[in-house]
Design an enzyme around this catalytic site. Sequence first.
Site, mmCIF file in Angstrom:
data_model
loop_
_atom_site.group_PDB
_atom_site.id
_atom_site.type_symbol
_atom_site.label_atom_id
_atom_site.label_comp_id
_atom_site.label_asym_id
_atom_site.label_seq_id
_atom_site.Cartn_x
_atom_site.Cartn_y
_atom_site.Cartn_z
ATOM 1 N N SER A 250 56.880 47.296 32.366
ATOM 2 C CA SER A 250 55.607 47.613 33.012
ATOM 3 C C SER A 250 54.479 47.485 32.004
ATOM 4 O O SER A 250 54.712 47.422 30.781
ATOM 5 C CB SER A 250 55.639 49.043 33.569
ATOM 6 O OG SER A 250 54.370 49.490 33.991
ATOM 7 N N TYR B 294 57.706 57.929 33.306
ATOM 8 C CA TYR B 294 57.629 56.496 33.595
ATOM 9 C C TYR B 294 57.433 55.711 32.305
ATOM 10 O O TYR B 294 58.091 54.696 32.076
ATOM 11 C CB TYR B 294 56.487 56.243 34.571
ATOM 12 C CG TYR B 294 56.465 54.848 35.155
ATOM 13 C CD1 TYR B 294 57.331 54.504 36.192
ATOM 14 C CD2 TYR B 294 55.589 53.884 34.690
ATOM 15 C CE1 TYR B 294 57.315 53.236 36.740
ATOM 16 C CE2 TYR B 294 55.560 52.611 35.223
ATOM 17 C CZ TYR B 294 56.415 52.290 36.252
ATOM 18 O OH TYR B 294 56.397 51.018 36.783
#
Length: 336
Positions: free
Chosen positions: A188, A201
Amino acid sequence: MLNNVTAMASSLRQHLPFSSNEDHDIAPYYRDHVAAITGAGSGMGRELAIHLAQMGCHVALSDINAEQLTQTKDLLVGYDIKVTTTILDVSDNKAVEAWADEVMSNHGKVNFIFNNAGVALYSTVEGSSISELEWVMDINFWGVVYGTKAFLPLIKDSVKQSETDTSNSKSSKSRQFNEHGHIVNISSLFGLTAQPSQSAYNASKFAVRGFTESLRQELDIQRCGVSATCIHPGGIKTNIANSARGNDSINDIGMRTGPKAIRSFNKFLKFDASEAAWIILHATATNQPRCLIGNDAKMIDTVQRIFPASYSQVLNDVNKLSRKLKPHRNKKPNTA
């Protein structure tokens, strides 16, 4: 949080001349190969399946959502390829191993694994429970590890079976293969920079990045015809915001929760998932070690490289400046 970062990136995007991928035919790289995809029920996973089918690549699709997985399969009707589907929880190592064996049994080989499945959690470090942290890591990181470990030996074997005669060769550097093999792991933008409320995350995506970069180095040394690419998407139009979990602890750092926050979050997921999937496939076919998707990811990666210890403050300052420079859309014209 992604809202502020992506908003800032969006406001500056027009001033940043990032180049796009060169347009050339990558279909031969995938044609008559077999690709396994996790999280294929929606978003980038679904779009990867569609693009691969269009290029004549057979696909083995998995997702935890049976209804969405069926919808993806229905979209592939009419293509001259074999499609198999499996309901799968990527956090279950045994289930992933069984799926990999199933893919080999059904397709006879496997060339690519796209470890795409992922989830999100918004919470402060203090406010997150151990079970919430484990949920994110089990899917985002361990799911990638399980997929890589289960498929890598099968991919290497499939590629090795296509090796041309090298009996007269004295060096492994000249090994030639008629088929391709690749591990594609989705990290990401948050695998490049950290953000408040995204500790779990961030941790999972940073871990995916380190894991994949190490794997690629090992595969390069082995010269086995298989490689690995780490993908860093920015704000992509997917369902990740709608399925995210979270708690009110982020109120303590001035962030909102609830439906309004999710709607606001979705506004900044602007990059088309189909285009993102195409960029991933291009990066794989051209054997890129790292792939950044979206000008927001490219710009923020650049800032992080220039200011590795203070990028968060720089991004906050630029965000504040961009807001000041933003035209006031609702400002009434001066009629005096």
